[in-house]
Design an enzyme around this catalytic site. Sequence first.
Site, short mmCIF file in Angstrom:
data_model
loop_
_atom_site.label_atom_id
_atom_site.label_comp_id
_atom_site.label_asym_id
_atom_site.label_seq_id
_atom_site.Cartn_x
_atom_site.Cartn_y
_atom_site.Cartn_z
N GLU A 82 0.85 -1.19 0.00
CA GLU A 82 0.00 0.00 0.00
C GLU A 82 0.88 1.24 0.00
OE1 GLU A 82 -1.62 3.34 1.19
OE2 GLU A 82 -0.89 2.25 2.94
N CYS A 181 -8.49 5.94 -5.88
CA CYS A 181 -8.05 5.12 -4.75
C CYS A 181 -9.27 4.47 -4.11
CB CYS A 181 -7.31 5.99 -3.75
SG CYS A 181 -6.94 5.12 -2.20
N ASP A 188 -6.36 8.93 -9.40
CA ASP A 188 -5.08 8.46 -9.92
C ASP A 188 -5.09 8.68 -11.42
OD1 ASP A 188 -4.13 7.44 -7.42
OD2 ASP A 188 -5.40 5.68 -7.69
N HIS A 220 -3.72 0.92 -8.79
CA HIS A 220 -3.07 0.97 -10.10
C HIS A 220 -2.85 -0.42 -10.69
CE1 HIS A 220 -1.90 4.52 -7.80
NE2 HIS A 220 -1.41 5.12 -8.87
N GLU A 221 -2.24 -1.30 -9.88
CA GLU A 221 -1.89 -2.64 -10.36
C GLU A 221 -3.14 -3.41 -10.79
OE1 GLU A 221 0.83 -1.70 -6.74
OE2 GLU A 221 -1.23 -1.31 -7.37
N ARG A 249 2.29 10.68 -6.60
CA ARG A 249 1.58 11.17 -5.43
C ARG A 249 2.37 10.78 -4.20
NH1 ARG A 249 -4.18 9.66 -5.69
NH2 ARG A 249 -3.88 7.93 -4.24
N GLY A 250 2.57 11.74 -3.30
CA GLY A 250 3.33 11.46 -2.10
C GLY A 250 4.77 11.07 -2.38
#
Length: 274
Positions: A82, A181, A188, A220-221, A249-250
């Site tokens: 995660e 998300c 995303d 995403h995956e 992001r992040g």
Amino acid sequence: MSTPEHSPLGKATVYADRYDPSLLFPIPRQQKRIEIGVLEPLPFSGVDIWNAYELSWLDARGKPQVALAEFRVPADSPNIIESKSFKLYLNGFSQEKTDTATLRETLAHDLSAAAGATVTVALAAPSALGHAITDLQGELLDELPLEIDDYGPPHAGYLSANHNAAPVEGILLSHLLRSNCPVTGQPDWGSVQIAYRGAPIDRAGLLRYLVSFRTHNEFHEQCVERIFVDLMARCAPERLSVYARYTRRGGLDINPFRSTDPAAVPANLRAARQ
């Protein structure tokens, strides 16, 4: 429990600045794969390429060091990691004294333990990166003159191929991929490249299909695996690779690649939006 709702995602967090491998939060891939009909043996090979732009630690004299990190998580690993937990874990090195070789070994060990398979780690100084921005190549679908009013859930029925035509080799590209998300609902944004050999894929239908991810909640995956499985089921190509490059992001970007070719290795390019 290793489910998204039990992760640190979407929760107020105290950012630790000391090393703590327990911060890593693995999420099993199996549940989502069962949902889309993926069973063992996997119908694809591939890798999830993570790039980290906010990695720092202290050298033996206490002077901060920085690096860009590339992590490659094999698609056949039991777990994804995660992303917020990944960021928290990396931030934990910020006040730790170590050397580059030890740091690389520690990262590889901890991430491999979380993923359940060998994760490769490469560190580079920002000045050593050196490569220019290079977008994914392919026939761009985004200028097709379409009216679209379906933004989710993903609708595989849009996908089709002309099996009366001679097989072709094609690379199709769109920058219009967007999903959300599954925990926070944050968007995303990504670009997706589809390389295939087989009956010509209908361009308009493919673009409608990709846009139908726009309000979909999935990591995403999982989105990339869904695209791969739907294309195989609806278009039956002889060969297929799906590669998505998501925006950062992040301090992390995630770039999943899935292919029928076990020898295929994607380049870790840096796209214009990354």
